[in-house]
Design a protein around this motif. Structure first.
Motif, PDB file in Angstrom:
ATOM      1  N   VAL A  23       0.900  -1.239  -0.082  1.00  6.20           N
ATOM      2  CA  VAL A  23      -0.183   0.197   0.057  1.00  6.20           C
ATOM      3  C   VAL A  23       0.932   1.444  -0.075  1.00  6.20           C
ATOM      4  CG1 VAL A  23      -1.781   1.211   1.192  1.00  6.20           C
ATOM      5  CG2 VAL A  23      -1.949  -1.243   1.026  1.00  6.20           C
ATOM      6  N   GLY A  24       1.969   1.186   0.724  1.00  7.86           N
ATOM      7  CA  GLY A  24       2.990   2.304   0.820  1.00  7.86           C
ATOM      8  C   GLY A  24       3.283   2.753  -0.604  1.00  7.86           C
ATOM      9  N   GLN A  25       3.639   1.812  -1.603  1.00  9.60           N
ATOM     10  CA  GLN A  25       4.104   2.208  -3.040  1.00  9.60           C
ATOM     11  C   GLN A  25       2.935   2.823  -3.643  1.00  9.60           C
ATOM     12  OE1 GLN A  25       5.701  -1.428  -4.657  1.00  9.60           O
ATOM     13  NE2 GLN A  25       7.761  -0.836  -4.000  1.00  9.60           N
ATOM     14  N   GLN A  26       1.696   2.257  -3.542  1.00  9.91           N
ATOM     15  CA  GLN A  26       0.645   2.737  -4.095  1.00  9.91           C
ATOM     16  C   GLN A  26       0.381   4.351  -3.801  1.00  9.91           C
ATOM     17  OE1 GLN A  26      -2.806   0.441  -3.603  1.00  9.91           O
ATOM     18  NE2 GLN A  26      -1.527  -1.646  -4.068  1.00  9.91           N
ATOM     19  N   LEU A  27       0.285   4.371  -2.435  1.00 11.67           N
ATOM     20  CA  LEU A  27       0.460   5.876  -1.782  1.00 11.67           C
ATOM     21  C   LEU A  27       1.250   6.830  -2.504  1.00 11.67           C
ATOM     22  CD1 LEU A  27      -0.460   5.062   2.051  1.00 11.67           C
ATOM     23  CD2 LEU A  27      -2.266   5.927   0.191  1.00 11.67           C
ATOM     24  N   ALA A  28       2.485   6.291  -2.433  1.00 15.54           N
ATOM     25  CA  ALA A  28       3.674   7.286  -2.758  1.00 15.54           C
ATOM     26  C   ALA A  28       3.393   7.445  -4.467  1.00 15.54           C
ATOM     27  CB  ALA A  28       4.979   6.445  -2.765  1.00 15.54           C
ATOM     28  N   ALA A  29       3.092   6.430  -5.072  1.00 12.71           N
ATOM     29  CA  ALA A  29       2.832   6.651  -6.447  1.00 12.71           C
ATOM     30  C   ALA A  29       1.706   7.872  -7.007  1.00 12.71           C
ATOM     31  CB  ALA A  29       2.377   5.452  -7.229  1.00 12.71           C
ATOM     32  N   GLY A  30       0.487   7.781  -6.197  1.00  9.93           N
ATOM     33  CA  GLY A  30      -0.428   8.840  -6.151  1.00  9.93           C
ATOM     34  C   GLY A  30      -0.113  10.257  -5.707  1.00  9.93           C
ATOM     35  N   ALA A  31       0.729  10.139  -4.694  1.00  7.92           N
ATOM     36  CA  ALA A  31       1.046  11.407  -4.160  1.00  7.92           C
ATOM     37  C   ALA A  31       2.248  12.068  -5.178  1.00  7.92           C
ATOM     38  CB  ALA A  31       1.898  11.318  -2.829  1.00  7.92           C
ATOM     39  N   ALA A  32       3.126  11.476  -5.768  1.00 11.80           N
ATOM     40  CA  ALA A  32       3.838  11.945  -6.787  1.00 11.80           C
ATOM     41  C   ALA A  32       3.417  12.423  -7.824  1.00 11.80           C
ATOM     42  CB  ALA A  32       4.785  10.667  -7.193  1.00 11.80           C
ATOM     43  N   LEU A  33       2.140  11.566  -8.410  1.00  8.54           N
ATOM     44  CA  LEU A  33       1.459  12.032  -9.444  1.00  8.54           C
ATOM     45  C   LEU A  33       0.369  13.217  -9.245  1.00  8.54           C
ATOM     46  CD1 LEU A  33       0.869  11.239 -12.458  1.00  8.54           C
ATOM     47  CD2 LEU A  33      -1.131   9.662 -11.775  1.00  8.54           C
ATOM     48  N   ALA A  34      -0.121  13.282  -7.940  1.00 10.08           N
ATOM     49  CA  ALA A  34      -0.706  14.522  -7.461  1.00 10.08           C
ATOM     50  C   ALA A  34       0.243  16.036  -7.596  1.00 10.08           C
ATOM     51  CB  ALA A  34      -1.440  14.444  -6.315  1.00 10.08           C
ATOM     52  N   GLY A  35       1.381  15.595  -7.258  1.00  9.54           N
ATOM     53  CA  GLY A  35       2.479  16.706  -7.264  1.00  9.54           C
ATOM     54  C   GLY A  35       2.745  17.205  -8.368  1.00  9.54           C
ATOM     55  N   ALA A  36       2.880  16.188  -9.372  1.00  7.44           N
ATOM     56  CA  ALA A  36       2.931  16.509 -10.798  1.00  7.44           C
ATOM     57  C   ALA A  36       2.163  17.069 -11.616  1.00  7.44           C
ATOM     58  CB  ALA A  36       3.643  15.245 -11.531  1.00  7.44           C
ATOM     59  N   SER A  37       0.769  16.870 -11.116  1.00  2.00           N
ATOM     60  CA  SER A  37      -0.387  17.284 -11.543  1.00  2.00           C
ATOM     61  C   SER A  37      -0.678  18.959 -11.023  1.00  2.00           C
ATOM     62  CB  SER A  37      -1.638  16.739 -11.130  1.00  2.00           C
ATOM     63  OG  SER A  37      -1.621  15.533 -11.583  1.00  2.00           O
ATOM     64  N   LEU A  38       0.136  19.287  -9.822  1.00  4.31           N
ATOM     65  CA  LEU A  38       0.091  20.675  -9.455  1.00  4.31           C
ATOM     66  C   LEU A  38       1.211  21.516 -10.137  1.00  4.31           C
ATOM     67  CD1 LEU A  38      -0.628  20.181  -5.697  1.00  4.31           C
ATOM     68  CD2 LEU A  38      -2.139  20.776  -7.293  1.00  4.31           C
ATOM     69  N   LEU A  39       1.999  20.764 -10.856  1.00  2.00           N
ATOM     70  CA  LEU A  39       3.344  21.587 -11.464  1.00  2.00           C
ATOM     71  C   LEU A  39       2.868  21.792 -12.923  1.00  2.00           C
ATOM     72  CD1 LEU A  39       6.329  19.715  -9.666  1.00  2.00           C
ATOM     73  CD2 LEU A  39       5.268  22.147  -9.484  1.00  2.00           C
ATOM     74  N   SER A  40       2.176  20.969 -13.659  1.00  2.00           N
ATOM     75  CA  SER A  40       2.120  20.931 -15.073  1.00  2.00           C
ATOM     76  C   SER A  40       0.798  20.130 -15.328  1.00  2.00           C
ATOM     77  CB  SER A  40       3.211  20.465 -15.736  1.00  2.00           C
ATOM     78  OG  SER A  40       2.900  20.594 -17.178  1.00  2.00           O
ATOM     79  N   PHE A  41      -0.102  20.707 -16.432  1.00  2.00           N
ATOM     80  CA  PHE A  41      -0.913  19.660 -17.159  1.00  2.00           C
ATOM     81  C   PHE A  41      -0.313  18.445 -17.911  1.00  2.00           C
ATOM     82  CE2 PHE A  41      -3.404  23.691 -15.980  1.00  2.00           C
ATOM     83  CZ  PHE A  41      -4.308  23.099 -15.018  1.00  2.00           C
ATOM     84  N   SER A  42       1.026  18.508 -18.213  1.00  2.00           N
ATOM     85  CA  SER A  42       1.520  17.418 -18.618  1.00  2.00           C
ATOM     86  C   SER A  42       1.348  16.104 -18.018  1.00  2.00           C
ATOM     87  CB  SER A  42       2.815  17.720 -19.157  1.00  2.00           C
ATOM     88  OG  SER A  42       2.966  19.001 -19.894  1.00  2.00           O
TER      89      SER A  42
END
Length: 148
Positions: A77-96
């Motif tokens: 579950v920790g890897q899933q949480l980390a991947a989702g958080a990283a993708l959320a951070g990337a979404s805040l930086l760029s719509f790419s």
């Protein structure tokens, strides 16, 4: 910005090493550094910060893909949480981050093709983590990404 580029290169090494081994990790990081526009974008724009977030997403997806390829196919579950958080951070930086997320989802489906239920469960966990991070941001600051 240069510090973000340096961290992105370290994360790129980790991502490529997780995908294809130690030698591929070194080669991929060096090729990324040798790209002519890498240093230019790192000095003049926020692209290096998005690169860091995108490479963190890649690294987490490649680690999850390796877990899906194991005989049990379970993803912590920790890897899933980390991947989702990283993708959320990337979404805040760029719509790419939208095509990045779609590509990572396709990769995980292909990596777990023998264990489709495990792959779908991992994608659901990543999606739930992504939504929870954005909901937490909205609750704390009132910023809603979907309104942008």
């Amino acid at each position: 910005m240069l510090a973000a580029l340096a961290l992105a290169l370290v994360c790129a090494y980790g991502a490529f090493a997780a995908l294809a081994g130690e030698r591929a990790g070194r080669t991929g990081a060096l090729l990324l550094l040798a790209c002519p526009s890498t240093l230019d974008f790192a000095c003049t724009s926020l692209d290096a910060v998005f690169l860091l977030a995108a490479v963190l997403c890649l690294w987490s997806a490649f680690c999850i893909g390796k877990r899906l390829a194991l005989p049990d196919g379970r993803v912590p579950v920790g890897q899933q949480l980390a991947a989702g958080a990283a993708l959320a951070g990337a979404s805040l930086l760029s719509f790419s981050a939208l095509p990045l997320g779609l590509a990572l989802g396709l990769y995980l489906l292909c990596a777990g093709r023998g264990r489709i239920r495990s792959a779908l469960a991992a994608l659901a966990g990543i999606g739930a983590s992504y939504a929870a991070c954005l909901a937490l941001l909205w609750a704390a600051t009132g910023f809603a990404l979907h309104e942008c």
